[in-house]
Design a protein around this motif. Structure first.
Motif, PDB file in Angstrom:
ATOM      1  N   ALA A   1       0.683  -1.128  -0.049  1.00  0.00           N
ATOM      2  CA  ALA A   1       0.129   0.077   0.047  1.00  0.00           C
ATOM      3  C   ALA A   1       0.901   1.246  -0.010  1.00  0.00           C
ATOM      4  CB  ALA A   1      -0.821  -0.034   1.456  1.00  0.00           C
ATOM      5  N   PRO A   2       0.503   2.203  -0.777  1.00  0.00           N
ATOM      6  CA  PRO A   2       1.218   3.551  -0.700  1.00  0.00           C
ATOM      7  C   PRO A   2       1.556   4.032   0.603  1.00  0.00           C
ATOM      8  CG  PRO A   2      -0.500   3.571  -2.288  1.00  0.00           C
ATOM      9  CD  PRO A   2      -0.633   2.428  -1.540  1.00  0.00           C
ATOM     10  N   LEU A   3       2.750   4.545   0.958  1.00  0.00           N
ATOM     11  CA  LEU A   3       3.206   5.416   2.030  1.00  0.00           C
ATOM     12  C   LEU A   3       2.425   6.531   2.247  1.00  0.00           C
ATOM     13  CD1 LEU A   3       6.829   4.226   2.381  1.00  0.00           C
ATOM     14  CD2 LEU A   3       5.183   3.052   3.480  1.00  0.00           C
ATOM     15  N   LYS A   4       1.872   6.904   3.180  1.00  0.00           N
ATOM     16  CA  LYS A   4       1.267   8.244   3.457  1.00  0.00           C
ATOM     17  C   LYS A   4       2.512   9.116   3.934  1.00  0.00           C
ATOM     18  CE  LYS A   4      -2.141  10.701   6.331  1.00  0.00           C
ATOM     19  NZ  LYS A   4      -1.436  11.599   7.074  1.00  0.00           N
ATOM     20  N   ILE A   5       2.810  10.167   3.068  1.00  0.00           N
ATOM     21  CA  ILE A   5       3.834  11.082   3.637  1.00  0.00           C
ATOM     22  C   ILE A   5       3.357  12.634   3.580  1.00  0.00           C
ATOM     23  CG2 ILE A   5       6.053  11.931   2.847  1.00  0.00           C
ATOM     24  CD1 ILE A   5       6.821   9.561   1.352  1.00  0.00           C
ATOM     25  N   ASP A   6       3.553  13.077   4.757  1.00  0.00           N
ATOM     26  CA  ASP A   6       3.129  14.344   5.126  1.00  0.00           C
ATOM     27  C   ASP A   6       4.716  15.339   5.075  1.00  0.00           C
ATOM     28  OD1 ASP A   6       0.187  14.754   5.257  1.00  0.00           O
ATOM     29  OD2 ASP A   6       0.599  13.138   7.079  1.00  0.00           O
ATOM     30  N   PHE A   7       4.385  16.041   4.185  1.00  0.00           N
ATOM     31  CA  PHE A   7       5.948  16.891   4.035  1.00  0.00           C
ATOM     32  C   PHE A   7       5.734  18.290   4.411  1.00  0.00           C
ATOM     33  CE2 PHE A   7       9.153  19.681   1.801  1.00  0.00           C
ATOM     34  CZ  PHE A   7      10.171  18.724   1.862  1.00  0.00           C
ATOM     35  N   VAL A   8       6.086  18.399   5.809  1.00  0.00           N
ATOM     36  CA  VAL A   8       5.711  19.726   6.421  1.00  0.00           C
ATOM     37  C   VAL A   8       6.971  20.613   6.075  1.00  0.00           C
ATOM     38  CG1 VAL A   8       5.385  20.814   8.720  1.00  0.00           C
ATOM     39  CG2 VAL A   8       4.829  18.371   8.241  1.00  0.00           C
ATOM     40  N   SER A   9       6.791  21.742   5.579  1.00  0.00           N
ATOM     41  CA  SER A   9       7.684  22.807   5.112  1.00  0.00           C
ATOM     42  C   SER A   9       7.136  24.151   4.837  1.00  0.00           C
ATOM     43  CB  SER A   9       8.362  22.091   3.698  1.00  0.00           C
ATOM     44  OG  SER A   9       7.242  22.268   2.916  1.00  0.00           O
ATOM     45  N   ASP A  10       8.173  25.040   4.521  1.00  0.00           N
ATOM     46  CA  ASP A  10       7.857  26.253   4.467  1.00  0.00           C
ATOM     47  C   ASP A  10       8.537  26.812   3.037  1.00  0.00           C
ATOM     48  OD1 ASP A  10       6.881  28.952   4.442  1.00  0.00           O
ATOM     49  OD2 ASP A  10       8.423  29.442   6.095  1.00  0.00           O
ATOM     50  N   VAL A  11       7.869  27.691   2.005  1.00  0.00           N
ATOM     51  CA  VAL A  11       8.257  27.896   0.963  1.00  0.00           C
ATOM     52  C   VAL A  11       9.776  28.913   0.893  1.00  0.00           C
ATOM     53  CG1 VAL A  11       7.950  29.526  -1.160  1.00  0.00           C
ATOM     54  CG2 VAL A  11       5.852  28.155   0.002  1.00  0.00           C
ATOM     55  N   MET A  12       9.875  29.439   2.390  1.00  0.00           N
ATOM     56  CA  MET A  12      11.165  29.999   2.569  1.00  0.00           C
ATOM     57  C   MET A  12      12.538  29.375   2.885  1.00  0.00           C
ATOM     58  SD  MET A  12      10.976  33.353   2.075  1.00  0.00           S
ATOM     59  CE  MET A  12       9.833  33.233   0.752  1.00  0.00           C
ATOM     60  N   CYS A  13      12.153  28.043   3.137  1.00  0.00           N
ATOM     61  CA  CYS A  13      13.255  27.155   3.650  1.00  0.00           C
ATOM     62  C   CYS A  13      14.022  26.480   2.406  1.00  0.00           C
ATOM     63  CB  CYS A  13      12.483  25.959   4.649  1.00  0.00           C
ATOM     64  SG  CYS A  13      13.467  24.692   4.993  1.00  0.00           S
ATOM     65  N   PRO A  14      15.244  26.681   2.479  1.00  0.00           N
ATOM     66  CA  PRO A  14      16.064  26.220   1.432  1.00  0.00           C
ATOM     67  C   PRO A  14      16.303  24.930   1.606  1.00  0.00           C
ATOM     68  CG  PRO A  14      17.453  27.710   2.804  1.00  0.00           C
ATOM     69  CD  PRO A  14      15.928  27.949   3.103  1.00  0.00           C
ATOM     70  N   TRP A  15      16.342  24.224   2.970  1.00  0.00           N
ATOM     71  CA  TRP A  15      16.426  22.984   3.110  1.00  0.00           C
ATOM     72  C   TRP A  15      15.275  22.251   2.879  1.00  0.00           C
ATOM     73  CZ3 TRP A  15      21.250  21.056   3.778  1.00  0.00           C
ATOM     74  CH2 TRP A  15      22.199  21.854   4.323  1.00  0.00           C
ATOM     75  N   CYS A  16      14.250  22.734   2.862  1.00  0.00           N
ATOM     76  CA  CYS A  16      12.854  22.162   2.138  1.00  0.00           C
ATOM     77  C   CYS A  16      13.139  21.769   0.705  1.00  0.00           C
ATOM     78  CB  CYS A  16      11.790  22.914   2.631  1.00  0.00           C
ATOM     79  SG  CYS A  16      11.539  23.173   4.274  1.00  0.00           S
ATOM     80  N   VAL A  17      13.802  22.616  -0.050  1.00  0.00           N
ATOM     81  CA  VAL A  17      13.907  22.372  -1.380  1.00  0.00           C
ATOM     82  C   VAL A  17      14.824  20.808  -1.352  1.00  0.00           C
ATOM     83  CG1 VAL A  17      15.154  23.151  -3.693  1.00  0.00           C
ATOM     84  CG2 VAL A  17      13.862  24.899  -1.930  1.00  0.00           C
ATOM     85  N   ILE A  18      15.848  21.154  -0.659  1.00  0.00           N
ATOM     86  CA  ILE A  18      16.824  19.899  -0.589  1.00  0.00           C
ATOM     87  C   ILE A  18      16.075  18.746  -0.231  1.00  0.00           C
ATOM     88  CG2 ILE A  18      19.071  19.110   0.502  1.00  0.00           C
ATOM     89  CD1 ILE A  18      19.692  22.126   0.558  1.00  0.00           C
TER      90      ILE A  18
ATOM     91  N   GLU B   1       8.052  -2.885   7.549  1.00  0.00           N
ATOM     92  CA  GLU B   1       7.229  -2.940   8.697  1.00  0.00           C
ATOM     93  C   GLU B   1       5.862  -2.789   8.690  1.00  0.00           C
ATOM     94  OE1 GLU B   1       6.967  -3.406  12.616  1.00  0.00           O
ATOM     95  OE2 GLU B   1       8.949  -3.598  11.547  1.00  0.00           O
ATOM     96  N   SER B   2       5.349  -1.777   7.674  1.00  0.00           N
ATOM     97  CA  SER B   2       4.175  -1.617   7.256  1.00  0.00           C
ATOM     98  C   SER B   2       3.480  -2.968   6.589  1.00  0.00           C
ATOM     99  CB  SER B   2       3.868  -0.528   6.289  1.00  0.00           C
ATOM    100  OG  SER B   2       4.142   0.588   6.748  1.00  0.00           O
ATOM    101  N   ALA B   3       4.201  -3.599   5.867  1.00  0.00           N
ATOM    102  CA  ALA B   3       3.896  -4.767   5.094  1.00  0.00           C
ATOM    103  C   ALA B   3       3.699  -5.803   6.180  1.00  0.00           C
ATOM    104  CB  ALA B   3       4.823  -5.263   4.205  1.00  0.00           C
ATOM    105  N   LYS B   4       4.436  -5.933   7.449  1.00  0.00           N
ATOM    106  CA  LYS B   4       4.265  -7.018   8.318  1.00  0.00           C
ATOM    107  C   LYS B   4       3.140  -6.718   9.110  1.00  0.00           C
ATOM    108  CE  LYS B   4       9.291  -7.560   9.390  1.00  0.00           C
ATOM    109  NZ  LYS B   4      10.298  -7.338  10.462  1.00  0.00           N
ATOM    110  N   GLN B   5       2.688  -5.256   9.113  1.00  0.00           N
ATOM    111  CA  GLN B   5       1.372  -5.112  10.139  1.00  0.00           C
ATOM    112  C   GLN B   5       0.224  -5.233   9.344  1.00  0.00           C
ATOM    113  OE1 GLN B   5       2.206  -1.064  11.355  1.00  0.00           O
ATOM    114  NE2 GLN B   5       4.042  -1.679  12.697  1.00  0.00           N
ATOM    115  N   ALA B   6       0.219  -5.035   7.928  1.00  0.00           N
ATOM    116  CA  ALA B   6      -1.030  -5.134   7.202  1.00  0.00           C
ATOM    117  C   ALA B   6      -1.852  -6.420   7.539  1.00  0.00           C
ATOM    118  CB  ALA B   6      -0.753  -5.099   5.809  1.00  0.00           C
ATOM    119  N   PRO B   7      -3.048  -6.474   7.529  1.00  0.00           N
ATOM    120  CA  PRO B   7      -4.051  -7.533   7.716  1.00  0.00           C
ATOM    121  C   PRO B   7      -3.588  -8.607   6.500  1.00  0.00           C
ATOM    122  CG  PRO B   7      -5.322  -5.909   7.262  1.00  0.00           C
ATOM    123  CD  PRO B   7      -3.776  -5.263   7.497  1.00  0.00           C
TER     124      PRO B   7
END
Length: 230
Positions: free
Chosen positions: A5-22, A219-225
């Motif tokens: 199953a696709p991983l759920k990714i929340d990318f928390v970031s700011d447009v002003m953050c150069p490290w977020c680009v990286i 790990e997610s695959a192990k936990q999946a029913p």
């Protein structure tokens, strides 16, 4: 490896953050690398403001970094060069200079929230377009005209984007989301939250993301029913 199953990714970031680009560049490279292994993800850009009280006229980057972190102009220049090199490694043209400015990003986050509402599969394209507008083109991403033009470049309707900005729509939703992530302990960005359980912090190289995502997927695959027997 079988497709999970696709991983759920929340990318928390700011447009002003150069490290977020990286970080986003490294994450994208990792996900591309993991495709043959059947590892996929659904990524959502979540709001975080590094400078929520930034004035509309913005602030010079050297003055801002000096005031906020105590960096000298020389230290600031060296840091910008290091960031430029790291960004180049993920294919991004980072052009921050001594005359660059830091802008208020609340309206950019409102636009990103709207983008996810109308076309979630294209929200990341808008995020990347905003990064380019700010870090490559040196544009004022607190300006409504710049924001609507950037939205159009990312494939969104410019007139609708303008209406969102003019009306103040999604202000509460963005504030609530920012508070939610802070309440979950996010105090710096980028913060990459996977399956609401795992946190990867910072602008990591692709290999770090790939290793972590591979472990999480296993790990997610192990936990999946298990599927019921036919």
């Amino acid at each position: 490896m079988a497709e999970t199953a696709p991983l759920k990714i929340d990318f928390v970031s700011d447009v002003m953050c150069p490290w977020c680009v990286i970080g986003l560049g490294g994450l994208n490279k990792a996900l591309e690398e993991l495709k043959p292994e059947g590892i996929q993800a659904n990524l959502t850009c979540q709001p975080f403001e590094l400078n929520p009280d930034m004035a509309p006229e913005g602030e010079n980057i050297v003055e801002h970094i000096g005031r906020k972190y105590g960096s000298t102009p020389e230290q600031s220049a060296a840091n910008r060069e290091m960031i430029r090199q790291r960004a180049a490694e993920v294919g991004f043209d980072m052009r921050m200079g001594e005359n660059s400015r830091i802008w208020n990003t609340f309206d950019a986050h409102r636009l990103l929230h709207w983008a996810h509402e109308v076309a979630p599969e294209r929200q990341e394209a808008l995020k990347k377009a905003l990064f380019t507008a700010h870090f490559t083109d040196g544009l004022n991403v607190s300006d409504a005209g710049v924001l609507t033009q950037t939205a159009e470049k990312a494939g969104f309707d410019r007139a609708e984007a303008a209406e969102v900005l003019a009306s103040g729509r999604y202000a509460r939703e963005v504030r609530d989301a920012e508070q939610l992530w802070r309440s979950r302990g996010i105090s710096s960005v980028p913060a990459i939250v996977i399956n609401d359980q795992y946190l990867i912090s910072g602008g990591q190289p692709a290999e770090v993301f790939a290793s972590a995502l591979r472990q999480i997927a296993a790990e997610s695959a192990k936990q999946a029913p298990s599927s019921p027997a036919a």
